[in-house]
Design a protein around this motif. Structure first.
Motif, PDB file in Angstrom:
ATOM      1  N   THR A 102     -85.500 -47.510 -13.805  1.00 47.96           N
ATOM      2  CA  THR A 102     -84.284 -46.974 -13.202  1.00 47.96           C
ATOM      3  C   THR A 102     -84.535 -45.547 -12.736  1.00 47.96           C
ATOM      4  N   ILE A 103     -84.188 -45.281 -11.495  1.00 48.88           N
ATOM      5  CA  ILE A 103     -84.301 -43.943 -10.912  1.00 48.88           C
ATOM      6  C   ILE A 103     -82.889 -43.463 -10.603  1.00 48.88           C
ATOM      7  N   THR A 104     -82.532 -42.290 -11.095  1.00 52.58           N
ATOM      8  CA  THR A 104     -81.186 -41.762 -10.887  1.00 52.58           C
ATOM      9  C   THR A 104     -81.239 -40.482 -10.067  1.00 52.58           C
ATOM     10  N   PHE A 105     -80.156 -40.240  -9.320  1.00 50.56           N
ATOM     11  CA  PHE A 105     -80.032 -39.047  -8.491  1.00 50.56           C
ATOM     12  C   PHE A 105     -78.738 -38.319  -8.851  1.00 50.56           C
ATOM     13  N   SER A 106     -78.781 -36.996  -8.857  1.00 52.35           N
ATOM     14  CA  SER A 106     -77.584 -36.219  -9.194  1.00 52.35           C
ATOM     15  C   SER A 106     -76.572 -36.210  -8.057  1.00 52.35           C
ATOM     16  N   GLN A 107     -77.001 -36.574  -6.855  1.00 52.75           N
ATOM     17  CA  GLN A 107     -76.107 -36.732  -5.716  1.00 52.75           C
ATOM     18  C   GLN A 107     -76.448 -38.044  -5.017  1.00 52.75           C
ATOM     19  N   THR A 108     -75.483 -38.570  -4.297  1.00 52.02           N
ATOM     20  CA  THR A 108     -75.726 -39.785  -3.533  1.00 52.02           C
ATOM     21  C   THR A 108     -76.748 -39.500  -2.437  1.00 52.02           C
TER      22      THR A 108
END
Length: 222
Positions: A102-108
């Motif tokens: 899973t890769i997450t981003f703090s902004q879209t």
């Protein structure tokens, strides 16, 4: 002959401009830390905006490169599609044990790109449609990513080096993969989704208020 020369030059200039416009500058992640065998963190910059990027996995990775070292992003595999620039030499996550990543981003973010190094015999699925942006010779040789029937993943035939693209807007990206000695990746984006200005929210609230007022008037009139 004199008339043909300007026409030929004009055609060359037009073709060059079209090719240059087609290439997308990608902001690749600068991986900065990894405290265990299942996670890492970093950031990427899009203009003046900084986006935090997180990685976590259910299977242990082999290593995370965050500083000077071997450049696994060599060869034409990363820039013979729509991407203008290969990932930086010092940043790669080398997966080993299969599982879910899973890769997450703090902004879209918009249109995330996943760069691949040495995905040999791997079965990969993102659960959403993907596009094979480019592939070709790389650090460990050459291979071909074969899309699955649903277009949501691929099988790595040979030593796959290249870039895949996930069209759309994402807060996170998840994919499954099978085990191997190691196969590397990093992530980049073409842009981030704009954040509405306060004035936009104010106009939206006014509009909703007017709609509510009009609905009440219609109910009273009925």
């Amino acid at each position: 002959m004199k008339r043909l020369l300007p026409l030929a030059l004009g055609s060359l200039i037009t073709a060059f401009a079209s090719t240059s416009a087609f290439a997308v500058p990608v902001s690749w992640t600068d991986w900065t830390s990894s405290t265990d065998s299942f996670s890492a963190s970093g950031s990427l910059s899009v203009g003046s905006e900084s986006v935090s990027v997180g990685y976590s996995a259910t299977g242990a990775h082999a290593f995370v490169a965050t500083g000077p070292g071997t450049n696994y992003w060599t060869g034409s595999a990363y820039t013979n599609g729509t991407v203008d620039n290969a990932p930086p030499a010092s940043d790669i996550i080398a997966l080993s044990q299969g599982g879910t990543v899973t890769i997450t981003f703090s902004q879209t973010v918009i249109d995330p790109y996943i760069a691949l190094a040495s995905w040999n015999g791997n079965t990969v699925d993102f659960g959403v449609p993907i596009e094979i942006d480019s592939f070709g010779p790389g650090y460990w040789g050459f291979g071909t990513p074969l899309l699955n029937p649903g277009g949501t993943g691929f099988f790595g035939s040979g030593e796959v080096h290249g870039v895949i693209r996930l069209p759309g807007s994402f807060d996170s990206v998840t994919f499954t993969h099978t085990s191997e000695s190691w196969h590397g990746f990093t992530v980049g984006v073409a842009g981030i989704a704009p954040v509405p200005e306060p004035e936009t929210y104010a106009m939206l609230l006014v509009g909703l208020g007017l709609l509510g007022f009009a609905a009440r008037r219609r109910q009273q009139a009925a």
